[in-house]
Design an enzyme around this catalytic site. Structure first.
Site, mmCIF file in Angstrom:
data_model
loop_
_atom_site.group_PDB
_atom_site.id
_atom_site.type_symbol
_atom_site.label_atom_id
_atom_site.label_comp_id
_atom_site.label_asym_id
_atom_site.label_seq_id
_atom_site.Cartn_x
_atom_site.Cartn_y
_atom_site.Cartn_z
ATOM 1 C CE LYS A 31 42.196 32.151 37.799
ATOM 2 N NZ LYS A 31 43.151 33.078 38.442
ATOM 3 C CB THR A 32 42.378 26.708 38.081
ATOM 4 O OG1 THR A 32 42.529 27.886 38.851
ATOM 5 C CG2 THR A 32 43.669 25.930 38.072
ATOM 6 C CG ASP A 217 46.038 32.152 35.854
ATOM 7 O OD1 ASP A 217 44.968 32.784 35.686
ATOM 8 O OD2 ASP A 217 46.234 31.398 36.814
ATOM 9 C CD GLU A 218 45.417 35.551 39.087
ATOM 10 O OE1 GLU A 218 44.775 36.615 38.914
ATOM 11 O OE2 GLU A 218 45.101 34.700 39.939
ATOM 12 C CD GLN A 248 39.746 37.957 41.361
ATOM 13 O OE1 GLN A 248 40.496 37.400 42.149
ATOM 14 N NE2 GLN A 248 38.952 37.282 40.536
ATOM 15 N NE ARG A 594 40.041 35.691 46.888
ATOM 16 C CZ ARG A 594 39.957 35.237 45.646
ATOM 17 N NH1 ARG A 594 40.545 34.126 45.290
ATOM 18 N NH2 ARG A 594 39.251 35.896 44.731
#
Length: 704
Positions: A31-32, A217-218, A248, A594
């Site tokens: 994603k980043t 983002d998010e 998430q 994670r």
DNA sequence: GGCGTTTTCATTTGT
DNA sequence: TGAAAACGCC
């Protein structure tokens, strides 16, 4: 800019321009990378000037990292770009525009604690009982109201019972006081820009023109005001690109609205939807487990992560008698990774779980860092100094004033402050202004002098604001109030620690000045008010990391330990609602994903909450949601305690400060521990100051 | 009235 | 375990 290191979906997300785009980016799907490449693409390939880009991230650290990566990708100066959290972007917008709605640009940002003390004061001013009207509860109610964009008026006529009626009054008064104090709370940071947009269309127009491309983002964790903010700015040009993962979404309790992502199309119209489903992070085992957990949720978009990575190791489950034994077992398993501690994380549901684990790690000599809990900027001594700074910058900030008017003690107690406050209330002026008029007050000479000195101290510091560096002003102030001596004369470990923290704070100001090339205290205050613990975290330090699962969002580690998997703790107990359970389950999903290589799950069959009462607990239902074939050592689902559970109740002998008894030397105190476990070398001071170095396993010590 | 000490009470998550 | 309220001494 090169795009060959992106997969086809990622490439599509990066190069598709025009109209709203929603990217479902599963955990570990790059994603980043997509976000940074997209921004670089906009600048390099499309030719969009950086100052026309707004990118919102979840933490300041993420913003910083993103900036660094973009610089590596493009050949432009990107200093004009706006990248930051919603809160920091809004704070900057307010610094420029807040005078339009009657505040002044030196406003103070109140944290939750500050807000709570305002609420408490309001409740007291209404002569209500703080036992019946709990300030914390009302602060939360106000916060929730703001997060759902309801102003006090909304509650005016819905007052059913007395408590609700008073809520309207309290909320109204609270907001008045904030404005009078020239202060905003965290929620105002999100809602006041909307008020400005509403009342000053030219201002909204300015930002609509400026931010020609908006990235978020998010996105699954945006709440109503945040949605409105980006919607206001981008609803005309519709060049909006959001990245998120509904699986998430873990901030529902803070007003995050999962429907923002599930109903993106409805809001922005015809949208391109791209799903990134290839995971580059975790083993097949971990993804499989995570999938079996999260797919139980009903309220989610259809998608499934896959990976080319290997099967990897099975998941371990650790069962313990109580939380102490849990910590010991987890510690034992961590030893295996002691040469790669920076790749280990211990995650838990609540901050209070960290202490006991911390104890074991300290005893065992394992380096660790803790994120969260008592934050540096939340420590009392730090907040005290910050309150001085806030008052210097903004004389109307009565919360800060009340915090320090008698710190260090200068003979101004509750009664005196009550007097001045009530006069300030009557004259609807600030407390600081009233101090100027002390001659008219019914006070003793001593207190008048004390107040006068205090007034001059603040005023003189404020007069230097335009001339001197912030750090110089603060150093001078600390000297004036003789703070070093205040702590020094207490001569306790605690006080010395506090003084050290204050020195660190001043160094922090200097660091801010040199790194940002900004010598204003306003800038520094804003930065620290919005800083999170994650922002201070050093991931390269050779130490394992402990934090809540919430804090771990967006991070990854080779080895992840998730502790406290018990019903009532994780999922946590509240008046259970299916939505709440689904959010807890997503939280567990976040925790699992994670991990790159190995997951260890742990629970205790009994746990002491606070104080001492031991309560029997049952293993978390989440453990049963992972298929047996993925687990190394399935433990049956019983909560009985057998006598075996007591076998490791041997007291930990080797700990600094413990008093021990030795057959020959008698009683002594352990003053140093070198190494771990039985082979640790202990330095012990026995009677008559006799120092001995002994190896733990041969010393045969008894703890006293 | 101020200030240090004792008792009580509450614990999800965080900008 | 800590912070805030209540208490009691100067």
């Amino acid at each position: 800019m090169k795009l060959d290191n992106l997969n086809s979906k990622q490439k599509e997300a990066v190069t598709k321009i025009g109209g709203p785009i929603l990217v479902f980016a599963g955990a570990g799907s790059g994603k980043t990378r997509v976000l940074t490449h997209k921004i670089a693409y906009l600048i390099d390939n499309i030719g969009l000037p950086p100052e026309n880009i707004l990118a919102v991230t979840f933490t300041n650290k993420a913003a910083q990292e993103m900036k660094t990566r973009i610089v590596e990708l493009v050949n432009h100066d990107i200093s004009g770009i706006s990248i930051g959290t919603f809160h920091s972007i809004s704070a900057q917008l307010l610094r420029k525009n807040i005078s339009k709605i009657g505040y002044n640009s030196d406003f103070t940002i109140y944290d939750q604690q500050d807000s709570k003390s305002v609420v408490k004061q309001v409740i007291k001013d209404f002569n209500l009982d703080v036992k019946q009207f709990d300030p914390k509860t009302y602060q939360i109610k106000i916060s929730n109201a703001k997060n759902s964009m309801k102003n006090p008026d909304y509650f005016k006529d819905l007052s059913e019972n007395y408590s609700d009626k008073m809520f309207y009054q309290i909320y109204l008064k609270y907001q008045e006081i904030l404005k009078k104090n020239n202060s905003v709370d965290f929620d105002d940071l999100l809602t006041l820009p909307l008020t400005i947009f509403e009342n000053h269309p030219e201002c909204l127009k300015f930002y609509q023109d400026k931010y020609k491309y908006v990235l978020v983002d998010e996105y699954q964790d945006t709440n109503k005001p945040q949605f409105e903010f980006i919607y206001s700015i981008s609803s005309l040009h519709k060049d909006i690109f959001v990245v998120g993962d509904d699986d998430q979404s873990i901030y529902g309790w803070r007003g995050a609205d999962i429907s923002n992502i599930l109903n993106f199309k409805d809001a922005f119209g015809k949208a391109t939807i791209i799903k990134l489903e290839q995971n580059y992070r975790s083993t097949k085992t971990i993804l499989d487990a995570a999938w079996h957990v999260v797919s139980r949720n009903l309220n989610r978009a259809d998608k499934k992560l896959w990976t080319d990575n290997s099967e990897g190791e099975l998941i371990d489950i650790v069962e313990s008698f109580d939380e102490r034994f849990e910590s010991k077992q987890v510690f034992g398993k961590i030893l295996k990774y002691k040469n790669e501690l920076d790749n280990v994380a211990v995650l838990y549901r609540t901050n209070s779980q960290s202490r006991i684990i911390e104890d074991e790690l300290r005893k065992g000599g394992i380096a660790y860092q803790i994120i969260g809990g008592v934050k540096f900027y939340d420590r009392k001594e730090i907040k005290d100094v910050l309150a001085f700074i806030k008052l210097i910058v903004n004389h109307n900030d009565s919360v800060s004033l009340e915090r320090i008017i008698n710190f260090p003690p200068r003979g101004l107690g509750k009664t005196t402050i009550d007097k001045i406050r009530s006069i300030a209330n009557d004259n609807s002026s600030s407390i600081f202004e009233e101090i100027k008029n002390i001659e008219s007050l019914n006070l003793s000479i001593k207190q008048k002098k004390s107040l006068n000195d205090f007034y001059n101290l603040i005023k003189n510091s404020a007069n230097r604001l335009t001339r001197d560096k912030g750090s110089v002003i603060v150093r001078n102030l600390i000297k004036e109030i003789n703070l070093e001596n205040f702590y020094h004369k207490q001569d306790t470990v605690d006080a010395n620690e506090r003084w050290k923290n204050i020195e660190e704070l001043v160094l922090g100001i200097e660091e801010y000045e040199s790194s940002k090339d900004d010598f204003s205290l306003v800038g520094f205050l804003e930065e620290v008010s919005l800083l999170t613990d994650i922002d201070r975290w050093n991931k390269d330090e050779k130490a394992l990391t402990m934090m809540t699962i919430h804090s771990s969002k967006g991070l990854e580690f080779d080895y992840v330990f998730i502790v406290g998997l018990e019903e009532g703790l994780f999922p946590i107990i509240r008046d259970f609602d299916d939505n709440d359970l689904e959010e807890e389950r997503r939280l567990f999903y976040v925790a699992l994903t994670r991990s790159r290589k190995k997951v260890v799950l742990s629970y205790a069959k009994s746990r002491r909450s606070f104080g001492r009462n031991l309560t029997i607990s049952k293993q978390s239902r989440f453990l049963n949601e992972i298929p047996d074939r993925l687990i190394n050592n399935k433990i049956n689902n019983k909560s009985t305690i057998s006598s075996n559970d007591y076998k490791d109740k041997r007291v930990h002998v080797i700990d600094k400060g413990n008093v021990v008894e030795h057959k020959v030397f008698g009683r002594g105190v352990i003053i140093n521990v070198d190494g771990v476990g039985d082979s640790a070398k202990l330095t012990i001071r026995f009677a008559n100051n006799v120092l001995k170095k002994l190896i733990s396993k041969y010393a045969n010590l008894k703890k006293i």
